[in-house]
Design an enzyme around this catalytic site. Structure first.
Site, PDB file in Angstrom:
ATOM      1  N   TYR A 143      13.431  -8.907  -8.718  1.00 12.36           N
ATOM      2  CA  TYR A 143      14.296  -7.890  -8.153  1.00 12.36           C
ATOM      3  C   TYR A 143      16.274  -8.351  -8.994  1.00 12.36           C
ATOM      4  CZ  TYR A 143      16.190  -5.365  -5.001  1.00 12.36           C
ATOM      5  OH  TYR A 143      16.703  -3.927  -4.004  1.00 12.36           O
ATOM      6  N   ASP A 238      20.079 -13.746 -14.071  1.00  3.31           N
ATOM      7  CA  ASP A 238      20.275 -12.742 -11.835  1.00  3.31           C
ATOM      8  C   ASP A 238      20.335 -14.790 -10.611  1.00  3.31           C
ATOM      9  OD1 ASP A 238      20.078 -12.606  -9.438  1.00  3.31           O
ATOM     10  OD2 ASP A 238      19.135 -11.105 -10.056  1.00  3.31           O
ATOM     11  N   LYS A 266      25.183 -12.931  -2.462  1.00  3.87           N
ATOM     12  CA  LYS A 266      25.069 -14.423  -1.397  1.00  3.87           C
ATOM     13  C   LYS A 266      25.851 -15.176  -0.824  1.00  3.87           C
ATOM     14  CE  LYS A 266      19.952 -12.146  -1.548  1.00  3.87           C
ATOM     15  NZ  LYS A 266      19.452 -11.623  -1.441  1.00  3.87           N
TER      16      LYS A 266
HETATM   17  N1  HOZ Z   1      16.703  -8.570  -1.218  1.00  6.71           N
HETATM   18  C1  HOZ Z   1      16.960  -9.184   0.082  1.00  6.71           C
HETATM   19  C2  HOZ Z   1      15.357 -10.053   0.140  1.00  6.71           C
HETATM   20  N2  HOZ Z   1      14.658 -10.626  -1.199  1.00  6.71           N
HETATM   21  C3  HOZ Z   1      16.304  -8.259   1.700  1.00  6.71           C
HETATM   22  C4  HOZ Z   1      17.892  -8.313   1.134  1.00  6.71           C
HETATM   23  C5  HOZ Z   1      17.663  -8.332   2.947  1.00  6.71           C
HETATM   24  O1  HOZ Z   1      16.894  -6.634   3.775  1.00  6.71           O
HETATM   25  O2  HOZ Z   1      18.447  -7.815   3.606  1.00  6.71           O
END
Ligand code: HOZ
Length: 429
Positions: A143, A238, A266
């Site tokens: 992802y 990534d 993050k």
């Molecule tokens: N894509 C995030 C976890 N892999 C989640 C994003 C969120 O809901 O804060």
């Protein structure tokens, strides 16, 4: 009791699609009401009803030092008195760029953005601009945010909701996105041969974290490096989850493989909305205003975000022992969880890399999207809720990774193990 969360979730659905601002939070794969939180400190997170949980989500990764880490809070407070946004260059941005370069030695230039999604979208544009090629190869179950090109056989929330490919993505985008199998070099080679001279980039999570935690098989990252060199394709790591977490230099340092471009998110903002992409000067020089590839943002390099990020990263930079501590704690947890799982005769596979960990309820070894998908989702759902009842907050999906923070104490880990033991017994009963 989740009375207030229930009330807030009902209220939220009247004004926010599905009541959430990101689908992975909606508890779709585990059912029930998403927990609404009001505060957190260290590894303890408190919901609107006043329940206090041990947190293994850590805002999906950034809270490596725990919530409300004093140096981060102070940095944000101090910066906020001097303005929350300039939309103009600041000294802080240079401090941040220099810090990133120091921690990730193969990054010569880095551009700040506002999220991991933005970082990955920008990185593939740069790769296309640099190579003059159009297609990209990604991996099923990885992802890279919600950019159009990535929502084809994606992981994380897309996978959790059982819709790894999204409507709204054009046929053109789909045509330019090629999907390979994680840990399968042959599948990559085939795509490169079939699309000779037209693959701009291979993008991957070097340790997948969005189909649960799935490490690279020995030789996989090295093999991709070789293939990219051979086919003049840009290798993009990534490192939104792994950057500054698996080592100060992220997965690149841990596995000793250099990508051409790296994306961050993050952790780089200490919990504020930040992302970044960087890499070799030769490639990054195509970025506007040096080169023709356009990329921009008023809030990019925002002073609050830079201050938080600098405070967090410089703590990690100054204290390499924190990585050792994190790894020891995660191994402690993993080892005892295994004992509990074995005692209850559960079919499982556990993956752990540094402070990232996942339990898959399956007999198979989990090395790919296919094997990750063999996990017993119903079992996970029940386990999740049993853990929640015992005030342990796990990611609400079998396709997400648990993250440890330096603020997890051994006492918290022991409580988690007792809770897991009881939860497994309850699910099996
Ligand atoms: N894509 C995030 C976890 N892999 C989640 C994003 C969120 O809901 O804060």
């Amino acid at each position: 009791m989740l009375l207030k969360s229930e009330y807030l979730f009902n209220r939220a659905q009247e004004s926010i699609p599905g009541g959430v601002n990101s689908p992975a939070r909606a508890f779709k794969s585990v059912g029930g009401v998403p927990v609404f939180f009001k505060k957190a400190k260290g590894s303890l997170i408190t919901d609107e009803d006043g329940n206090e949980y041990i947190d293994y989500v850590g805002s999906w990764g950034p809270m490596i030092l725990g919530h409300a880490y004093p140096a981060v809070i102070k940095a944000v407070q101090d910066a906020s008195f001097k303005s929350t946004s300039f939309g103009a260059p600041t000294r802080l941005e240079i401090d941040m760029a220099e810090l990133v370069k120091q921690m990730v030695p193969n990054v010569d230039r880095v551009r700040m953005v506002n999220s991991g999604t933005e970082a990955c979208m920008s990185a593939i544009r740069v790769a296309r601009g640099y190579t003059g090629k159009e297609k990209i190869i990604k991996f099923e179950g990885n992802y890279h945010g919600h950019g159009d090109s990535f929502l084809i056989k994606a992981g994380s929330g897309a996978l959790t909701l059982g819709k790894p490919s999204s409507p709204g993505v054009t046929k053109g985008n789909a045509r330019d996105t090629l999907n390979a199998d994680f840990n399968d070099l042959e599948s990559v080679e085939k795509l490169l041969k079939k699309n000779k001279d037209n693959v701009a980039a291979i993008i991957l999570e070097p340790v997948a974290g969005n189909m649960g935690c799935v490490p690279p098989a020995p030789g996989f990252l090295e093999g991709l490096r070789k293939l990219c060199d051979k086919h003049e394709t840009v290798l993009i790591f990534d490192e939104v989850m792994t950057g500054f977490r698996l080592a100060r230099g992220g997965a690149q340092e841990r596995f000793g493989v250099d990508a051409d471009l790296v994306t961050f998110g993050k952790i780089i903002g200490g919990g504020l909305p930040v992302g970044a992409f960087g890499g070799k000067k030769e490639i990054m020089d195509v970025v506007s205003p040096v080169g023709p590839v356009y990329q921009a943002g008023t809030l990019s390099g925002n002073p609050l975000a830079m201050s938080a990020g600098i405070a967090q990263l410089s703590t990690l930079e100054k204290h390499p022992e924190l990585y050792v501590e994190l790894e020891e704690k995660t191994e402690y947890l993993a080892k005892r969880l295994r004992v509990a799982l074995n005692n209850h005769n559960i079919d499982y596979h556990m993956n752990q890399v540094g402070s990232m960990i996942s339990i898959f309820f399956t007999k198979e070894k989990v090395t790919s999207f296919k094997t990750a998908s063999s996990t017993d989702q119903e079992f996970f759902k029940q386990f999740f809720h049993e853990m929640l009842k015992r005030e342990i907050y796990l990611p609400p999906s079998p396709f997400e990774t648990w993250f440890l923070a330096t603020s997890h104490t051994y006492e918290m880990l022991d409580r988690t193990i007792v809770a897991a033991d009881e939860s497994l017994a309850a699910v099996k009963a």
